[in-house]
Design a protein around this motif. Structure first.
Motif, mmCIF file in Angstrom:
data_model
loop_
_atom_site.group_PDB
_atom_site.id
_atom_site.type_symbol
_atom_site.label_atom_id
_atom_site.label_comp_id
_atom_site.label_asym_id
_atom_site.label_seq_id
_atom_site.Cartn_x
_atom_site.Cartn_y
_atom_site.Cartn_z
ATOM 1 N N VAL A 290 27.726 18.783 19.648
ATOM 2 C CA VAL A 290 28.745 17.844 18.979
ATOM 3 C C VAL A 290 27.796 16.279 19.365
ATOM 4 O O VAL A 290 27.554 15.785 18.384
ATOM 5 C CB VAL A 290 30.001 17.587 19.750
ATOM 6 C CG1 VAL A 290 30.959 16.779 18.944
ATOM 7 C CG2 VAL A 290 30.742 18.473 20.242
ATOM 8 N N ILE A 291 27.317 15.899 20.025
ATOM 9 C CA ILE A 291 26.673 14.271 20.027
ATOM 10 C C ILE A 291 25.035 14.432 19.410
ATOM 11 O O ILE A 291 25.118 14.272 19.202
ATOM 12 C CB ILE A 291 26.578 13.874 21.254
ATOM 13 C CG1 ILE A 291 27.992 13.767 21.925
ATOM 14 C CG2 ILE A 291 25.642 12.474 21.130
ATOM 15 C CD1 ILE A 291 27.759 12.673 23.399
ATOM 16 N N VAL A 292 24.760 15.716 19.416
ATOM 17 C CA VAL A 292 23.295 15.813 18.826
ATOM 18 C C VAL A 292 23.850 15.773 17.419
ATOM 19 O O VAL A 292 22.336 15.402 16.294
ATOM 20 C CB VAL A 292 22.341 17.434 19.741
ATOM 21 C CG1 VAL A 292 20.902 17.502 18.422
ATOM 22 C CG2 VAL A 292 21.372 16.982 20.920
ATOM 23 N N ALA A 412 36.576 20.345 26.962
ATOM 24 C CA ALA A 412 38.039 19.131 26.661
ATOM 25 C C ALA A 412 37.533 18.089 27.834
ATOM 26 O O ALA A 412 36.975 16.779 27.118
ATOM 27 C CB ALA A 412 39.411 19.942 26.919
ATOM 28 N N VAL A 413 37.226 18.320 28.962
ATOM 29 C CA VAL A 413 36.616 17.832 29.354
ATOM 30 C C VAL A 413 35.323 16.170 29.054
ATOM 31 O O VAL A 413 35.137 15.369 29.041
ATOM 32 C CB VAL A 413 36.128 17.554 30.762
ATOM 33 C CG1 VAL A 413 35.637 16.365 32.050
ATOM 34 C CG2 VAL A 413 37.701 17.737 31.384
ATOM 35 N N GLY A 414 34.084 17.630 28.256
ATOM 36 C CA GLY A 414 33.155 16.386 28.162
ATOM 37 C C GLY A 414 33.580 15.889 26.506
ATOM 38 O O GLY A 414 32.733 15.418 26.566
ATOM 39 N N VAL A 415 34.401 16.384 25.952
ATOM 40 C CA VAL A 415 34.873 15.728 25.142
ATOM 41 C C VAL A 415 35.518 14.236 25.132
ATOM 42 O O VAL A 415 34.916 13.115 24.423
ATOM 43 C CB VAL A 415 35.972 16.509 23.950
ATOM 44 C CG1 VAL A 415 36.585 15.681 22.794
ATOM 45 C CG2 VAL A 415 35.421 17.763 23.610
ATOM 46 N N LEU A 446 23.045 7.441 26.299
ATOM 47 C CA LEU A 446 23.593 7.039 27.623
ATOM 48 C C LEU A 446 24.878 8.363 27.292
ATOM 49 O O LEU A 446 24.241 8.830 28.810
ATOM 50 C CB LEU A 446 24.959 5.738 27.471
ATOM 51 C CG LEU A 446 25.710 5.757 28.760
ATOM 52 C CD1 LEU A 446 25.350 5.461 29.855
ATOM 53 C CD2 LEU A 446 27.503 4.483 28.718
ATOM 54 N N ALA A 447 25.802 9.518 26.266
ATOM 55 C CA ALA A 447 25.804 10.220 26.909
ATOM 56 C C ALA A 447 24.887 11.537 27.183
ATOM 57 O O ALA A 447 25.329 12.197 28.255
ATOM 58 C CB ALA A 447 26.789 10.481 25.825
ATOM 59 N N PHE A 448 23.832 11.521 27.244
ATOM 60 C CA PHE A 448 22.624 12.726 26.779
ATOM 61 C C PHE A 448 22.372 12.471 29.104
ATOM 62 O O PHE A 448 22.533 12.917 29.635
ATOM 63 C CB PHE A 448 21.780 12.647 26.062
ATOM 64 C CG PHE A 448 21.809 12.838 25.694
ATOM 65 C CD1 PHE A 448 22.841 13.671 24.502
ATOM 66 C CD2 PHE A 448 21.325 11.928 23.636
ATOM 67 C CE1 PHE A 448 23.584 14.427 23.127
ATOM 68 C CE2 PHE A 448 22.174 12.344 22.151
ATOM 69 C CZ PHE A 448 23.009 13.712 22.424
#
Length: 488
Positions: A290-292, A412-415, A446-448
């Protein structure tokens, strides 16, 4: 009575795998194909921004909340019965979703799709490991099956863009009809029927209510964190109720005459460890899936279709490793060693992404990641083999449902965690005067970085807890002793 020739039996087994892979592919595609079409759905049906998220959340809550219950019911009523019923529910509700003319109808249909997906997905691993009993053949089958799960999200992004632009968003749901009907017809013919233990053997109604309510409420709380915040009364209150329901469920399982989830399944280091590793790894993999995509669209200016095409090398890399390498490597070196190598590759991918520049370019900054992410083609087959190796035959559906449940919880936790951290970091950088692109990039970095840390934790758990099937068991590992020929 004559028995089918070995070649005919082998052909039937691979036809079963085709049914299971098609079922899983529909589930995975349905999760990713919708995200690309959401702007078009919002325009046509008049969704509010907050309401639009429920086209994803309704599916996720039903799917994640019902997997454990559906897996146990599959053991009791028969896994083939649950597979056919789930595919039928999913196909019918896909038709309703495609024909939706308002927000309420679409959200209800998406919830129904989640119910159907939970019913079917909860038993696919149980059917797979009881169909492929020979170790080398099972490794190949798990590699093919894992490919459909690992590469399906990237395929869904491309397919969603093509269908939405060419014929309209309705067809992202209508496309499930021919696939679903063909899968049901083939399943009736080739999937072996078996008698379940009978509902009386495990009809723990109180336990079913507790675990389903606890999981649904917990997933709802997690997906709404981005809206309400971590310390809001909404989050803390509902989170506490969810934990209380799940705690009551565990206490119930320890004392019930016919428990829905016999706690003996957690005596296996491999069952428990593989589920923990999966939660950590898939929470991290959200950063890639998702973030990529957000980085490519919001920072680099890619369109939806361009983003999907840019991620195709990742799907090809994962597919190539899953289909052609994972089974051979698992047979030669063992699933545990290959799993550790795959986690190391995924860590390298996230560490690379943690340094993406504002003025990024595809070939030097993203293409290496698309190749390193092939580690997912090693991780998922290894986890599947290890996670199912400690379950007895009577618990195959339960173990399958548990494995899929932790998969959904991990995503879900990752989201919730990674997107919230990225958004908070972006807001802080904007307040400090950074440009939009620089602030967004800082949040994504930061997320990565957090995703890389999650993979380090997954590696540590895999290294310390998991055991290669067939290895000498520890004194307290009473369920992990069976080798491949004794496993499900």
């Amino acid at each position: 009575m004559s028995h089918p020739a070995p070649s005919a039996q082998a052909g039937r087994r691979w036809a079963v795998l085709a049914v299971l892979s098609a079922t899983m592919l529909m589930t995975i595609l349905d999760g990713s194909i919708v995200t690309v079409a959401m702007p078009a759905i919002q325009r046509d049906l008049g969704f509010s921004p907050a309401g639009l998220s429920w086209t994803v959340n309704a599916y996720l809550i039903a799917f994640g909340g019902l997997l454990l219950l559906a897996g146990r019911l599959g053991d009791l009523a028969g896994r083939k019965t649950m597979l056919l019923a789930g595919n039928a529910v999913f196909t019918v509700t896909s038709l309703l979703a495609g024909a939706a003319t308002g927000p309420g109808t679409l959200i209800a249909a998406r919830f129904g799709q989640g119910v159907g997906s939970a019913m079917a997905s909860s038993v696919v691993l149980g059917i797979l490991v009881t169909t492929f009993t020979e170790a080398e053949e099972r490794a190949k089958a798990i590699g093919v099956f894992s490919f459909t799960g690992a590469a399906g999200a990237s395929i869904g992004a491309v397919l969603g863009g093509v269908l939405t632009d060419a014929v309209g968003w309705h067809w992202i749901f209508f496309i499930n009809l021919p696939i679903g009907l063909a899968t049901i017809a083939l399943a009736v013919r080739v999937v072996p029927g078996e008698r379940g233990a009978g509902l009386a053997a495990g009809a723990d109604v109180i336990g079913a209510v507790l675990v389903t309510g606890g999981l649904m409420l917990g997933i709802y709380t997690v997906v709404e964190i981005e809206r309400y915040g971590w310390l809001a009364a909404h989050t803390l209150g509902l989170g506490a109720v969810s934990l209380a329901l799940l705690g009551a469920f565990v206490a119930r399982q320890a004392t019930a005459r016919t428990p829905l989830m016999p706690l003996r399944i957690f005596r296996s280091r491999n069952v428990s460890g593989a589920n923990v590793v999966q939660m950590l790894a898939l929470s991290a993999m959200f950063a890639f899936q998702v973030i990529v995509a957000l980085y490519m669209q919001k920072v680099l200016g890619y369109g939806a279709l361009g983003t999907g095409l840019a991620m195709l090398p990742a799907a090809a890399a994962i597919g190539g490793v899953s289909l052609f390498l994972s089974a051979r490597l698992n047979t030669r070196f063992g699933e545990r060693a290959v799993l550790l190598a795959g986690l190391a590759l995924l860590f390298a991918a996230m560490a690379w992404l943690a340094r993406v520049p504002v003025q990024g370019h595809y070939v030097p900054d993203l293409l290496p990641v698309m190749l390193l992410i092939a580690g997912g083609g090693l991780v998922l087959p290894g986890l599947t083999s290890l996670g199912m190796s400690g379950a007895k035959a009577d618990d195959a559906g339960l173990a399958s449902g548990l494995f899929n449940t932790t998969q959904q919880i991990g995503m879900a936790v990752g989201v919730a965690v990674l997107s919230t951290l990225a958004a908070s970091r972006t807001e802080g950088l904007l307040s400090a005067g950074a440009s939009d692109a620089a602030a967004l990039t800082g949040g994504y970095r930061l997320a990565f970085g957090v995703a890389a840390a999650l993979l380090v934790a997954a590696f540590a758990v895999a290294l310390l807890v998991l055991r290669q099937p067939g290895a000498a068991p520890a004194a307290d590992d009473t369920m992990s002793a069976p080798a491949h020929h004794e496993a499900v």
